[in-house]
Scaffold this motif. Structure first.
Motif, PDB file in Angstrom:
ATOM      1  N   ALA A 151       3.394   0.722 -21.246  1.00  0.00           N
ATOM      2  CA  ALA A 151       2.267   1.035 -21.570  1.00  0.00           C
ATOM      3  C   ALA A 151       2.529   2.539 -21.545  1.00  0.00           C
ATOM      4  O   ALA A 151       2.911   3.177 -21.192  1.00  0.00           O
ATOM      5  CB  ALA A 151       1.328   0.341 -20.915  1.00  0.00           C
ATOM      6  N   ASP A 152       1.600   3.910 -22.935  1.00  0.00           N
ATOM      7  CA  ASP A 152       1.635   4.581 -23.037  1.00  0.00           C
ATOM      8  C   ASP A 152       1.426   5.485 -21.221  1.00  0.00           C
ATOM      9  O   ASP A 152       1.385   6.547 -20.905  1.00  0.00           O
ATOM     10  CB  ASP A 152       0.589   4.996 -23.489  1.00  0.00           C
ATOM     11  N   SER A 153       0.134   4.449 -20.997  1.00  0.00           N
ATOM     12  CA  SER A 153      -0.108   4.822 -19.316  1.00  0.00           C
ATOM     13  C   SER A 153       1.269   5.491 -18.069  1.00  0.00           C
ATOM     14  O   SER A 153       0.210   5.782 -17.327  1.00  0.00           O
ATOM     15  CB  SER A 153      -0.838   3.747 -19.071  1.00  0.00           C
ATOM     16  N   VAL A 154       2.284   4.368 -18.369  1.00  0.00           N
ATOM     17  CA  VAL A 154       3.159   4.475 -17.255  1.00  0.00           C
ATOM     18  C   VAL A 154       4.052   4.716 -17.524  1.00  0.00           C
ATOM     19  O   VAL A 154       5.629   4.608 -16.895  1.00  0.00           O
ATOM     20  CB  VAL A 154       3.250   3.023 -16.532  1.00  0.00           C
ATOM     21  N   LYS A 155       4.949   5.335 -18.886  1.00  0.00           N
ATOM     22  CA  LYS A 155       6.075   6.039 -19.847  1.00  0.00           C
ATOM     23  C   LYS A 155       6.129   7.188 -18.903  1.00  0.00           C
ATOM     24  O   LYS A 155       5.503   7.720 -18.651  1.00  0.00           O
ATOM     25  CB  LYS A 155       5.315   6.348 -21.316  1.00  0.00           C
ATOM     26  N   GLY A 156       7.387   7.395 -18.338  1.00  0.00           N
ATOM     27  CA  GLY A 156       7.780   7.873 -17.854  1.00  0.00           C
ATOM     28  C   GLY A 156       7.863   8.481 -16.283  1.00  0.00           C
ATOM     29  O   GLY A 156       8.348   8.879 -15.686  1.00  0.00           O
ATOM     30  N   ARG A 157       7.152   7.153 -15.564  1.00  0.00           N
ATOM     31  CA  ARG A 157       6.794   7.198 -14.406  1.00  0.00           C
ATOM     32  C   ARG A 157       7.673   5.119 -13.630  1.00  0.00           C
ATOM     33  O   ARG A 157       8.102   5.178 -13.113  1.00  0.00           O
ATOM     34  CB  ARG A 157       5.416   7.163 -13.935  1.00  0.00           C
ATOM     35  N   LEU A 159       3.408   7.900  -8.165  1.00  0.00           N
ATOM     36  CA  LEU A 159       2.055   6.018  -8.666  1.00  0.00           C
ATOM     37  C   LEU A 159       0.868   6.709  -8.013  1.00  0.00           C
ATOM     38  O   LEU A 159       0.693   7.467  -7.049  1.00  0.00           O
ATOM     39  CB  LEU A 159       1.705   5.212  -7.570  1.00  0.00           C
ATOM     40  N   LYS A 160       0.289   6.030  -9.286  1.00  0.00           N
ATOM     41  CA  LYS A 160      -1.379   7.118  -8.852  1.00  0.00           C
ATOM     42  C   LYS A 160      -2.765   6.389  -8.474  1.00  0.00           C
ATOM     43  O   LYS A 160      -2.054   4.957  -9.130  1.00  0.00           O
ATOM     44  CB  LYS A 160      -2.112   7.258 -10.958  1.00  0.00           C
ATOM     45  N   PRO A 161      -3.984   6.513  -7.927  1.00  0.00           N
ATOM     46  CA  PRO A 161      -4.896   5.316  -7.935  1.00  0.00           C
ATOM     47  C   PRO A 161      -4.829   4.375  -9.098  1.00  0.00           C
ATOM     48  O   PRO A 161      -4.866   2.969  -8.493  1.00  0.00           O
ATOM     49  CB  PRO A 161      -6.060   6.318  -7.173  1.00  0.00           C
ATOM     50  N   SER A 166      -3.383   4.215  -2.567  1.00  0.00           N
ATOM     51  CA  SER A 166      -4.492   5.293  -1.826  1.00  0.00           C
ATOM     52  C   SER A 166      -3.972   5.912  -0.827  1.00  0.00           C
ATOM     53  O   SER A 166      -2.929   5.322  -0.174  1.00  0.00           O
ATOM     54  CB  SER A 166      -5.596   3.975  -1.313  1.00  0.00           C
ATOM     55  N   SER A 167      -4.659   6.752  -0.762  1.00  0.00           N
ATOM     56  CA  SER A 167      -4.595   8.100   0.595  1.00  0.00           C
ATOM     57  C   SER A 167      -5.227   7.476   1.990  1.00  0.00           C
ATOM     58  O   SER A 167      -4.841   8.488   3.797  1.00  0.00           O
ATOM     59  CB  SER A 167      -4.474   9.157   0.260  1.00  0.00           C
ATOM     60  N   LEU A 213       1.110  -0.823   0.233  1.00  0.00           N
ATOM     61  CA  LEU A 213      -0.143   0.449   0.032  1.00  0.00           C
ATOM     62  C   LEU A 213       0.949   1.500   0.190  1.00  0.00           C
ATOM     63  O   LEU A 213       1.649   1.382   0.557  1.00  0.00           O
ATOM     64  CB  LEU A 213      -0.221  -0.485   0.964  1.00  0.00           C
ATOM     65  N   VAL A 214       0.288   2.022  -0.870  1.00  0.00           N
ATOM     66  CA  VAL A 214       1.216   3.033  -0.961  1.00  0.00           C
ATOM     67  C   VAL A 214       0.186   4.670  -1.107  1.00  0.00           C
ATOM     68  O   VAL A 214      -0.486   3.940  -1.846  1.00  0.00           O
ATOM     69  CB  VAL A 214       2.690   3.241  -2.049  1.00  0.00           C
ATOM     70  N   GLN A 215       0.766   5.477  -0.883  1.00  0.00           N
ATOM     71  CA  GLN A 215      -0.106   6.533  -0.800  1.00  0.00           C
ATOM     72  C   GLN A 215       0.825   7.005  -2.569  1.00  0.00           C
ATOM     73  O   GLN A 215       1.424   6.934  -3.128  1.00  0.00           O
ATOM     74  CB  GLN A 215       0.367   8.046  -0.094  1.00  0.00           C
ATOM     75  N   PRO A 216      -0.738   7.586  -3.014  1.00  0.00           N
ATOM     76  CA  PRO A 216      -0.691   8.706  -4.398  1.00  0.00           C
ATOM     77  C   PRO A 216       0.912   9.574  -4.241  1.00  0.00           C
ATOM     78  O   PRO A 216       1.245  10.426  -4.164  1.00  0.00           O
ATOM     79  CB  PRO A 216      -1.653   9.795  -4.726  1.00  0.00           C
ATOM     80  N   GLY A 217       1.514  10.003  -5.447  1.00  0.00           N
ATOM     81  CA  GLY A 217       2.823   9.666  -5.687  1.00  0.00           C
ATOM     82  C   GLY A 217       4.256   9.551  -5.368  1.00  0.00           C
ATOM     83  O   GLY A 217       4.911   9.532  -5.553  1.00  0.00           O
TER      84      GLY A 217
END
Length: 115
Positions: A60-66, A85-87, A114-115, A11-15
């Protein structure tokens, strides 16, 4: 028999960041493309990133750069470094390889953002 074992979810917070690892059995690991897939509830399994035996990567485009995929052939491991990371990254993440037209999968590791 090829076995893939994932670790590092949680579990990790956004960002935030997480690092997933996949340990593969067998001396043939270095010969094949490795990949990470993910499956969110109610959705189809999707490719996140892959890396060839020559270390050519695809995302995948959704994760490029991250996200960054890497491999250590000497240790038979493939790693997915996930930053910012994003929700919507919440899913079960699976390690995968395809050998002679047969897919091999790990048991999966849960990532929750999730926060």
């Amino acid at each position: 028999q090829v076995q893939l074992v994932e670790s590092g979810g949680g579990l990790v917070q956004p960002g935030g960041s997480l690092r997933l690892s996949c340990a593969a059995s067998g001396s043939i690991f270095s010969m094949y493309k490795m990949a990470w897939y993910r499956q969110a509830p109610g959705k189809q399994r999707e490719l996140v990133a892959s890396i060839t035996r020559g270390a050519r990567t695809n995302y995948a485009d959704s994760v490029k750069g991250r996200f960054t995929i890497s491999r250590d052939n000497a240790k038979n491991t493939v790693t997915l470094q996930m930053n910012s990371l994003k929700p919507e990254d919440t899913a079960i993440y699976y390690c995968n390889t395809n050998i002679l037209a047969t897919d091999y999968w790990g048991q999966g590791t849960q990532v929750t953002v999730s926060s």
